[in-house]
Each structure stands twice: as C-alpha cells, then as structure tokens.
Write a protein that holds these residues in place. Structure first.
Motif, PDB file in Angstrom:
ATOM      1  N   UNK A 275      45.478  59.131  29.544  1.00 30.83           N
ATOM      2  CA  UNK A 275      44.748  58.640  28.377  1.00 30.83           C
ATOM      3  C   UNK A 275      44.715  59.704  27.285  1.00 30.83           C
ATOM      4  N   UNK A 276      44.457  60.943  27.683  1.00 31.45           N
ATOM      5  CA  UNK A 276      44.417  62.031  26.704  1.00 31.45           C
ATOM      6  C   UNK A 276      45.805  62.260  26.101  1.00 31.45           C
ATOM      7  N   UNK A 277      46.846  62.283  26.964  1.00 32.20           N
ATOM      8  CA  UNK A 277      48.206  62.544  26.479  1.00 32.20           C
ATOM      9  C   UNK A 277      48.662  61.458  25.507  1.00 32.20           C
ATOM     10  N   UNK A 278      48.267  60.221  25.795  1.00 30.80           N
ATOM     11  CA  UNK A 278      48.663  59.120  24.911  1.00 30.80           C
ATOM     12  C   UNK A 278      47.947  59.221  23.567  1.00 30.80           C
ATOM     13  N   UNK A 279      46.630  59.433  23.602  1.00 27.84           N
ATOM     14  CA  UNK A 279      45.855  59.508  22.360  1.00 27.84           C
ATOM     15  C   UNK A 279      46.262  60.722  21.520  1.00 27.84           C
ATOM     16  N   UNK A 280      46.790  61.735  22.187  1.00 35.33           N
ATOM     17  CA  UNK A 280      47.232  62.936  21.488  1.00 35.33           C
ATOM     18  C   UNK A 280      48.355  62.623  20.491  1.00 35.33           C
ATOM     19  N   UNK A 282      48.465  60.333  18.440  1.00 33.06           N
ATOM     20  CA  UNK A 282      47.907  59.958  17.138  1.00 33.06           C
ATOM     21  C   UNK A 282      47.773  61.171  16.227  1.00 33.06           C
ATOM     22  N   UNK A 283      47.524  62.341  16.845  1.00 35.20           N
ATOM     23  CA  UNK A 283      47.302  63.560  16.062  1.00 35.20           C
ATOM     24  C   UNK A 283      48.617  64.274  15.751  1.00 35.20           C
ATOM     25  N   UNK A 284      49.591  64.111  16.646  1.00 30.97           N
ATOM     26  CA  UNK A 284      50.846  64.851  16.479  1.00 30.97           C
ATOM     27  C   UNK A 284      51.736  64.203  15.430  1.00 30.97           C
ATOM     28  N   UNK A 285      52.399  65.025  14.655  1.00 28.25           N
ATOM     29  CA  UNK A 285      53.422  64.547  13.720  1.00 28.25           C
ATOM     30  C   UNK A 285      52.896  63.726  12.580  1.00 28.25           C
ATOM     31  N   UNK A 301      53.492  54.938   8.897  1.00 28.01           N
ATOM     32  CA  UNK A 301      53.277  56.141   9.711  1.00 28.01           C
ATOM     33  C   UNK A 301      52.274  55.871  10.830  1.00 28.01           C
ATOM     34  N   UNK A 302      51.174  55.177  10.499  1.00 27.30           N
ATOM     35  CA  UNK A 302      50.162  54.854  11.505  1.00 27.30           C
ATOM     36  C   UNK A 302      50.737  53.938  12.587  1.00 27.30           C
ATOM     37  N   UNK A 303      51.534  52.957  12.176  1.00 29.08           N
ATOM     38  CA  UNK A 303      52.156  52.041  13.139  1.00 29.08           C
ATOM     39  C   UNK A 303      53.084  52.797  14.090  1.00 29.08           C
ATOM     40  N   UNK A 304      53.824  53.757  13.563  1.00 28.67           N
ATOM     41  CA  UNK A 304      54.732  54.553  14.408  1.00 28.67           C
ATOM     42  C   UNK A 304      53.961  55.402  15.415  1.00 28.67           C
ATOM     43  N   UNK A 305      52.867  56.004  14.945  1.00 28.86           N
ATOM     44  CA  UNK A 305      52.074  56.831  15.855  1.00 28.86           C
ATOM     45  C   UNK A 305      51.456  55.985  16.968  1.00 28.86           C
ATOM     46  N   UNK A 307      52.680  53.233  18.121  1.00 27.79           N
ATOM     47  CA  UNK A 307      53.786  52.871  19.008  1.00 27.79           C
ATOM     48  C   UNK A 307      54.065  53.992  20.008  1.00 27.79           C
ATOM     49  N   UNK A 308      54.021  55.237  19.521  1.00 28.23           N
ATOM     50  CA  UNK A 308      54.248  56.385  20.416  1.00 28.23           C
ATOM     51  C   UNK A 308      53.143  56.461  21.484  1.00 28.23           C
ATOM     52  N   UNK A 309      51.918  56.184  21.057  1.00 26.52           N
ATOM     53  CA  UNK A 309      50.802  56.168  22.022  1.00 26.52           C
ATOM     54  C   UNK A 309      51.053  55.117  23.106  1.00 26.52           C
ATOM     55  N   UNK A 310      51.458  53.929  22.671  1.00 27.74           N
ATOM     56  CA  UNK A 310      51.679  52.830  23.617  1.00 27.74           C
ATOM     57  C   UNK A 310      52.854  53.126  24.550  1.00 27.74           C
ATOM     58  N   UNK A 311      53.855  53.856  24.025  1.00 25.79           N
ATOM     59  CA  UNK A 311      54.993  54.238  24.877  1.00 25.79           C
ATOM     60  C   UNK A 311      54.512  55.137  26.021  1.00 25.79           C
ATOM     61  N   UNK A 312      53.583  56.052  25.706  1.00 33.63           N
ATOM     62  CA  UNK A 312      53.013  56.921  26.755  1.00 33.63           C
ATOM     63  C   UNK A 312      52.185  56.090  27.728  1.00 33.63           C
ATOM     64  N   UNK A 313      51.392  55.151  27.205  1.00 36.08           N
ATOM     65  CA  UNK A 313      50.581  54.298  28.075  1.00 36.08           C
ATOM     66  C   UNK A 313      51.461  53.430  28.975  1.00 36.08           C
ATOM     67  N   UNK A 314      52.576  52.918  28.428  1.00 33.62           N
ATOM     68  CA  UNK A 314      53.497  52.114  29.242  1.00 33.62           C
ATOM     69  C   UNK A 314      54.052  52.937  30.402  1.00 33.62           C
TER      70      UNK A 314
END
Length: 597
Positions: A275-280, A282-285, A301-305, A307-314
């Motif tokens: 959970x922490x790694x995924x939410x992180x 949002x802050x990166x990049x 930009x927000x949509x991409x971030x 998406x990256x969070x969801x990729x980690x959650x997946x």
C-alpha cells in the motif's frame, strides 16, 4: 496544629503588606485574603487529609497570582515581584509537593504541577518535578517523552533529552513510541547543528573551535536508533512511522532509502508495505507547476501517476492475494474517486477503475462484507441499479448468515421498487438464525405497511410475534399496537392489547403506549386506565418509581379519579419497590404532595 497555622499566616504578612503598600490590594481585600487563607490552612492541617482541600488551596493561590498579574497590567506597576509573586509561587510549589507526596499515584496531580511550572516559567522547579515524577511513574512512556521533549524544545538541551530517552528505553525496551520520538529528537538535533554551521559559514567565522561531526550532521545518530529499534520492534507500522518522520527532514535521503529497503526486504508479504509503495507513486515524478502548465497537462499527469499506483496494486494483489490487500487497493481507488476534480474525463476514469477493482475482488472471493456495502452504494449513486441488484444477491450468497447483508439487499430492492421483495424477505428469514432476525422483521412490516393491504400486514405482524425470540417480540408488540391504532382505531387496538397481554414478555413502553392511546380518546375512562396501570405494575412495579407516581397523579387529576385510592397505591409501592428505590419514591412523592413535581 494551631501554632503551625499561625506561623504560616505570619509568613504571609510581608507579601500582603507589600500588596497594600504599592496599591495593588486594599486593606479590606488583604483581610479577606487572610481569612480565606486561614480557612484553607486549617483544612490541609487536619489528620484526615483530603486531596480536594489541597486542590482548592492551590487553585485559590493560582487565582490570586492571576489577579495580581491583572492589577499590575492595569496600574503599570512591575516592581517588588521577589517579595510578592515569588513568595506565592514558592507556597504553591510546596503545596504541590505535599499533595504529590501524599497521593503519588495520581498522575493528573503531577501533570497539574508540570503545567503550573510551565505557565510561570519555573524551569529549575520543573526539572525537579520531572525527576521525582519519573522515579515514581517510570512505567509510563508518555511521561518520559514529555520530559525529553521539554528538555529538547524549551531548555534546548539535546544531551539531557538523549539521556532521558536512554533511561526510558531501559524501562521500556520494546516501546515503539519511545523509539519514534527518540529518532525524531536525533534528527532535530542534527538539523539544529546543520543550521548553526550554515549560519557560521555565512558569517565567515572560524569553525575550528566548534566540533561539528559530519556523521551527526548527516543523521548517523538517528540511523543507529533506527537500526537498534528494528531489531527489537517488529511490524510494518513502526517502519512506516519512522519513515514518515525521516521524510520531514531534507537531509535524510540515504536514511529513507535504507528504511525503504528494509521495509521491502522484511515485510514483502504485508499489505501495508505494498500500500505504501503504491501510494508513493503519487509523489514520485510529479511535474513542477509552472506558468506554462495547462490544466489539461495537470490532469494528464495526475492520471498517469494514478495509473502507476494501480500498476503496483495489481502486482500486489497477485503477490499477496488476501482480503486485506484488496481492501487497501479498493480504499485507494475510493479515495481517488472521492477527490474533487473539474475534469469529467478523470472522474469517469476513476469510477470505472474503482468498479473494475470491486469486480476483480469479488471474482477472487476476497471482498469483505463492509466493502460489498460500499460497492452497492457506489453503484446506486452511479445509477447502475441492475448491477446493484446482482451485487446485492452475490453478497447474500457469500454472507448468508449476516442480517446486515440481507438488510442491504432488501433495501436495494425496496429502493428500486422490485417485485421480488417478498420472496427475498422469505429467503432472508430462512437463512438467518432464529435469534437476531428482529431487524429483518421490522424492515418487512415497515415495507408492508406502505406496499401491502392491511390484512397482509396484520398477518405479517402476527407471524413476526411467533418467529422472533421472546425478548425481540417485545419490540414487535409495540409496533403492532401503534400500527393497529393508526389504521383500525381504538376498539380494535383495545382488543389487540388484551390479546397480546396473554403472552409475555412486555416492555414498559408497550403499556405506556396503551395508556397514551386511552388518554387521546374523547371519553377517556379511568376504569380502563386503572386496568392498564395495574397490568404494568404487575410487570414493572418493583423496579420503576415513576410508574407508581404517574398512577397516583392520574387518580388525582382525572375527572373520574378517586384521590382516596392514593393512600393504598402509596402503601403498595412501599411494599413492592426494591432497595434504594423506596427512598427515591418517598422523595418524589413528597415533592408531588408539595406541588413541586
């Protein structure tokens, strides 16, 4: 004892004389202070000491100090503080010391002394208070933290704060909060030294006489604290708490990296880590906002971030396929969906993503009961009623014994005015255990009152009385009585009341409801009221004083009442009531006789 008190009062005379001489108090006020002080002194010199007497004395002295402070501000006189305020402060400290010496276990008393010292800037005295308090209450980590924080922030002594934390950890070697605050203190100390060094360098001063260790400046002491704590304290929560503290300081990148690597290596299977790694993400990049950044770019930009969070959650739900992991994923999606945005496209994308995650968790059979409820609410808010019916049905298949889940499904069907509501109620009653079905029956009859005929609703009420436990049937009897009166009138409800009285148990409200119904009739008969009161007293006469008093009031105030019956009612009450209720009844009856009740 009298000599000791006289001596204490005489010790006050110099300060009181000064107060009068400089015009802060009048002669009359000085005499009033002496009288009050004398009374308070006698109370704290008795053999049987009471904590309240000390507290009252301390409060009086504190109020006196505040009054002097206001008088000084008004008159502009600021001299003679040593003779006036310091004498009173010394007396208050003495009172606190006596009180805490007598009632050592009262932490609130110690904290009051601490607060007083802070308010009047008594640093030397406060140091003594902390020392004595911690010797007695060494088993309370919060007190150690308070003392260390005061040393660090008020006395600016990181060495003393460190010493206190080390002593505290000897008593509490596995206390996460102590380690967190110790970690924070070391980082604050490093930051303070970095600022000092920077200021000296800007002033081009020689740093030869100052010993600024590079290791301390880079937070090495905090790193040692973290490593020691990690060996003793297990769990993701502690690691995340320490990491959040480290992120508050801009020189801890290496330390943050070490904590993060430890977190991933030791707790790779914990949902909180993922959970922490995924939410992180949002802050990166994130792009630095500039004047040329358009709203569309920000949304993109927000949509991409996200998406990256969801990729980690997946990846997480694949590596750790548990209910808690899916809960973290869904909670994140709901948080993002509930965030305000002016972009309809982003809002729709968030909704689709959230519904998709709900569906995947359901397919994996790892969706909790509470999350089914949130899913249903989201579907209804999004006007996806058919999907909501499917989800509600699926929820009752997974949690067939849960009354709340069935209520949820029935509520959805009722909201959508579906034809299969009755069938669903029957199914729910069949699956749920006999004990605990009251909410379902209450919902069923409430729905039936608006949807079915009076005959069907009455049959349902009759059925509910037999289908619920005796304790639960009490509520249904009250509702049945109220519904019958509203729909069929007085005669029918009176017959029903007589019928229901044949089988217990009953509630007091059941009888009071019938009494109220009788009172609402144009020809309210005292004969009927007596019957209802007598029935109620047979059930609750030994435990309810108000019922007896209401009966007596009725005999006194009703046109057909017999005041001569009040004596026998009073006698019966005295015989029937239990324990302290007799005294309570006598007090209220006396008030009634004097017209005060």
């Amino acid at each position: 004892m009298a000599e000791r008190i006289e001596q204490r009062l005489e010790d006050r005379i110099p300060e009181l004389e000064q107060l009068e001489r400089v015009g802060l108090f009048t002669h009359k006020e000085i005499r009033a202070v002496l009288r009050k002080a004398s009374a308070l002194e006698y109370k704290i010199q008795r053999r049987a000491l009471r904590k309240e007497d000390f507290i009252n004395y301390i409060q009086y002295e504190v109020n006196l100090l505040e009054l002097i402070k206001k008088r000084r501000a008004r008159t502009g006189y600021s001299f003679k503080k040593d003779e006036i305020e310091h004498s009173i402060l010394h007396r208050v400290h003495s009172l606190f010391n006596r009180a805490t010496g007598k009632w050592k276990d009262d932490v609130q008393l110690w904290l009051s002394h601490v607060a007083f010292c802070k308010q009047w800037n008594a640093k030397h005295q406060l140091s003594k208070v902390f020392s004595t308090m911690l010797a007695i209450h060494s088993n309370k980590p919060a007190l150690w933290i308070m003392a260390a924080k005061w040393e660090m922030e008020t006395r600016l002594s990181s060495e003393s704060a460190r010493h206190l934390f080390l002593r505290a950890l000897r008593f509490h070697p596995e206390c996460p909060k102590l380690y967190q605050e110790y970690f924070r203190m070391e980082l604050m100390h490093a930051e303070k030294q970095r600022k000092e060094k920077k200021e000296f360098e800007q002033a081009k001063m020689d740093l030869g006489e100052f010993n600024y260790s590079e290791e301390i400046l880079n937070g090495e002491m905090a790193r040692i604290v973290y490593r020691d704590a990690s060996q003793k304290i297990k769990g993701v929560d502690f690691q995340l708490a320490v990491l959040s503290i480290a992120k508050l300081f801009d020189f801890t990148q290496d330390l943050q990296k070490e904590i993060l690597e430890s977190l991933q290596a030791r707790y790779a299977d914990d949902p909180l880590t993922w959970d922490y790694m995924a939410r992180r993400e949002l802050e990166l990049g994130s792009l630095q906002p500039t004047e040329h950044t358009t709203k569309q770019k920000k949304v993109s930009e927000m949509a991409q971030r996200e998406e990256r969070c969801c990729a980690v959650f997946d990846e997480a739900v694949g590596a750790v396929p548990t209910e808690d992991m899916w809960k973290c994923y869904i909670t994140f999606c709901l948080e993002r969906y509930n965030r305000k945005t002016n972009s309809e496209e982003l809002k729709q994308k968030r909704l689709e993503r959230t519904l998709s995650v709900f569906s995947k968790a359901h397919e994996a059979s790892l969706l909790s009961e509470a999350l089914y409820k949130q899913w249903l609410q989201l579907l209804l808010d999004s006007s996806l009623s058919e999907k909501a019916v499917e989800v509600a049905e699926a929820a009752t298949r997974h949690f067939s014994q849960s009354v709340e889940t069935w209520q949820m499904r029935l509520w959805v069907l009722i909201q959508l005015k579906r034809d299969d509501v009755t069938q669903c109620f029957e199914e729910a009653i069949k699956h749920v255990k006999y004990k605990g079905t009251l909410p379902l029956w209450a919902l069923w009859v409430e729905w039936s009152e608006g949807a079915n005929s009076k005959e069907d609703t009455e049959a349902l009420y009759q059925r509910s009385l037999h289908a619920t436990t005796p304790a639960e049937s009490v509520t249904m009897k009250e509702r049945y009585l109220d519904w019958t009166y509203r729909n069929s009138g007085y005669k029918k409800v009176k017959r029903l009341f007589t019928s229901l009285c044949e089988n217990g148990p009953f509630s007091l409200d059941f009888f009071r409801k019938m009494i109220q119904i009788e009172k609402e009739q144009e020809s309210c008969k005292m004969l009927h009221l007596r019957e209802y009161y007598e029935r109620a007293l047979r059930e609750f006469g030994s435990t309810n004083t108000d019922l007896w008093l209401d009966y007596i009031k009725e005999e006194l105030s009703h046109p057909q009442g017999k005041p001569e019956n009040c004596g026998s009612i009073h006698w019966r009450a005295m015989k029937m009531l239990q324990g302290d209720l007799v005294e309570d009844f006598v007090s209220k009856y006396t008030l009634l006789q004097t017209g005060h009740l």
